[in-house]
Motif scaffolding. Structure first.
Motif, mmCIF file in Angstrom:
data_model
loop_
_atom_site.group_PDB
_atom_site.id
_atom_site.type_symbol
_atom_site.label_atom_id
_atom_site.label_comp_id
_atom_site.label_asym_id
_atom_site.label_seq_id
_atom_site.Cartn_x
_atom_site.Cartn_y
_atom_site.Cartn_z
ATOM 1 N N GLU A 117 49.586 36.840 42.964
ATOM 2 C CA GLU A 117 48.363 37.594 43.239
ATOM 3 C C GLU A 117 47.335 36.648 43.826
ATOM 4 O OE1 GLU A 117 46.811 40.679 40.412
ATOM 5 O OE2 GLU A 117 45.167 39.234 40.257
ATOM 6 N N ASP A 166 42.526 45.777 45.119
ATOM 7 C CA ASP A 166 41.091 45.962 45.294
ATOM 8 C C ASP A 166 40.711 45.369 46.643
ATOM 9 O OD1 ASP A 166 38.485 46.737 44.614
ATOM 10 O OD2 ASP A 166 38.027 44.815 43.678
ATOM 11 N N SER A 167 39.626 45.843 47.204
ATOM 12 C CA SER A 167 39.106 45.258 48.441
ATOM 13 C C SER A 167 37.621 45.583 48.558
ATOM 14 C CB SER A 167 39.875 45.777 49.660
ATOM 15 O OG SER A 167 39.778 47.175 49.777
ATOM 16 N N THR A 210 37.343 41.254 51.771
ATOM 17 C CA THR A 210 38.205 40.553 50.828
ATOM 18 C C THR A 210 39.233 41.553 50.303
ATOM 19 O OG1 THR A 210 36.797 41.033 48.916
ATOM 20 C CG2 THR A 210 36.345 38.999 50.130
ATOM 21 N N ILE A 254 32.650 32.698 49.737
ATOM 22 C CA ILE A 254 34.062 32.340 49.662
ATOM 23 C C ILE A 254 34.306 31.056 48.871
ATOM 24 C CG2 ILE A 254 34.613 33.558 51.792
ATOM 25 C CD1 ILE A 254 35.176 30.729 53.006
ATOM 26 N N ILE A 312 40.944 36.928 52.934
ATOM 27 C CA ILE A 312 39.639 37.196 53.542
ATOM 28 C C ILE A 312 39.774 37.144 55.055
ATOM 29 C CG2 ILE A 312 37.253 36.413 53.797
ATOM 30 C CD1 ILE A 312 37.490 35.210 50.982
ATOM 31 N N LEU A 339 40.780 28.693 48.331
ATOM 32 C CA LEU A 339 41.381 29.266 49.528
ATOM 33 C C LEU A 339 41.888 28.206 50.486
ATOM 34 C CD1 LEU A 339 38.578 31.872 50.270
ATOM 35 C CD2 LEU A 339 40.812 32.356 49.266
ATOM 36 N N LEU A 395 42.237 41.805 47.306
ATOM 37 C CA LEU A 395 42.986 41.280 46.168
ATOM 38 C C LEU A 395 44.371 41.895 46.264
ATOM 39 C CD1 LEU A 395 43.240 39.703 43.520
ATOM 40 C CD2 LEU A 395 42.368 41.749 42.340
ATOM 41 N N SER A 420 44.495 32.835 49.296
ATOM 42 C CA SER A 420 44.543 32.029 48.073
ATOM 43 C C SER A 420 45.661 31.007 48.155
ATOM 44 C CB SER A 420 44.787 32.920 46.851
ATOM 45 O OG SER A 420 43.680 33.724 46.587
ATOM 46 N N TYR A 456 36.418 31.064 45.600
ATOM 47 C CA TYR A 456 37.870 31.181 45.571
ATOM 48 C C TYR A 456 38.539 29.881 46.031
ATOM 49 C CZ TYR A 456 36.402 36.090 45.916
ATOM 50 O OH TYR A 456 35.797 37.296 45.723
ATOM 51 N N GLU A 496 43.618 36.359 46.754
ATOM 52 C CA GLU A 496 42.618 36.901 47.673
ATOM 53 C C GLU A 496 42.985 36.577 49.117
ATOM 54 O OE1 GLU A 496 39.802 38.677 47.112
ATOM 55 O OE2 GLU A 496 39.948 38.620 44.927
#
Length: 181
Positions: free
Chosen positions: A43, A73-74, A61, A89, A47, A94, A63, A35, A92, A45
């Motif tokens: 916070e 989380d993933s 992914t 993707i 990948i 990114l 988080l 991110s 997001y 993402e």
């Protein structure tokens, strides 16, 4: 009457979970993303892609909260076409990064959270296999975790605060900040 011989098929079919645990680290690492602005918001993402010999893409992914909680989380996605991957993707904001950057951000955030008594989300028990093992083979990149030199818990609810505050107090005393949004 002659008995028919059983056809022996030595090919073993693995569940997605077993495939990840046994095969994912053998796939080539493809492009990695993170991110934009994660240092500012705390916070984001991450990948990682794994490339199959037939051109399909598996990816995971993550988080990650770099201020306090580590991996929140993933998820994993197996054997997808490149079009599906890029469609997924595109949700997001990114930027492309090196595998070493991604690896150090994720495992660094996990270690930072564990120092405060917080374990990664249970999904990480499986998705960690989409990453390389955290060994000295991966060059270490030092990142700063926390906010302004301290753990900073950002909670979406009082219930979430009630889940984490006792753990943080036990491990850190009062040496952390928090906010309930």
């Amino acid at each position: 009457m002659a008995k028919k011989k059983k056809s022996q098929n030595n090919q073993q079919f693995l569940s997605p979970e077993q495939y990840i645990k046994q095969q994912a680290r053998g796939l080539a690492i493809g492009k990695c993303y993170m991110s934009k602005g994660i240092r500012d918001c705390g916070e984001g993402e991450f990948i990682v892609t794994r490339i199959h010999t037939n051109g399909k893409i598996s990816f995971a992914t993550f988080l990650v909260d770099i201020y306090c909680l580590g991996v929140k989380d993933s998820n994993y996605y197996l054997r997808n076409d490149a079009d599906y991957f890029y469609e997924k993707i595109s949700e997001y904001p990114l930027t492309e990064c090196s595998y070493e950057e991604l690896h150090n951000w994720i495992y660094g955030a996990v270690a930072f959270a564990q120092e405060a008594g917080i374990e990664p989300d249970r999904s990480f028990k499986l998705t960690q296999y989409m990453l390389e093992e955290d060994t000295d083979d991966i060059p270490l990149i030092e990142y700063e975790f926390g906010k302004d030199g301290k753990y900073f818990l950002v909670c979406d609810s009082v219930a979430e605060a009630n889940q984490y505050l006792p753990i943080l107090k036990e491990h850190l005393g009062d040496d952390f900040d928090y906010i309930i949004e």
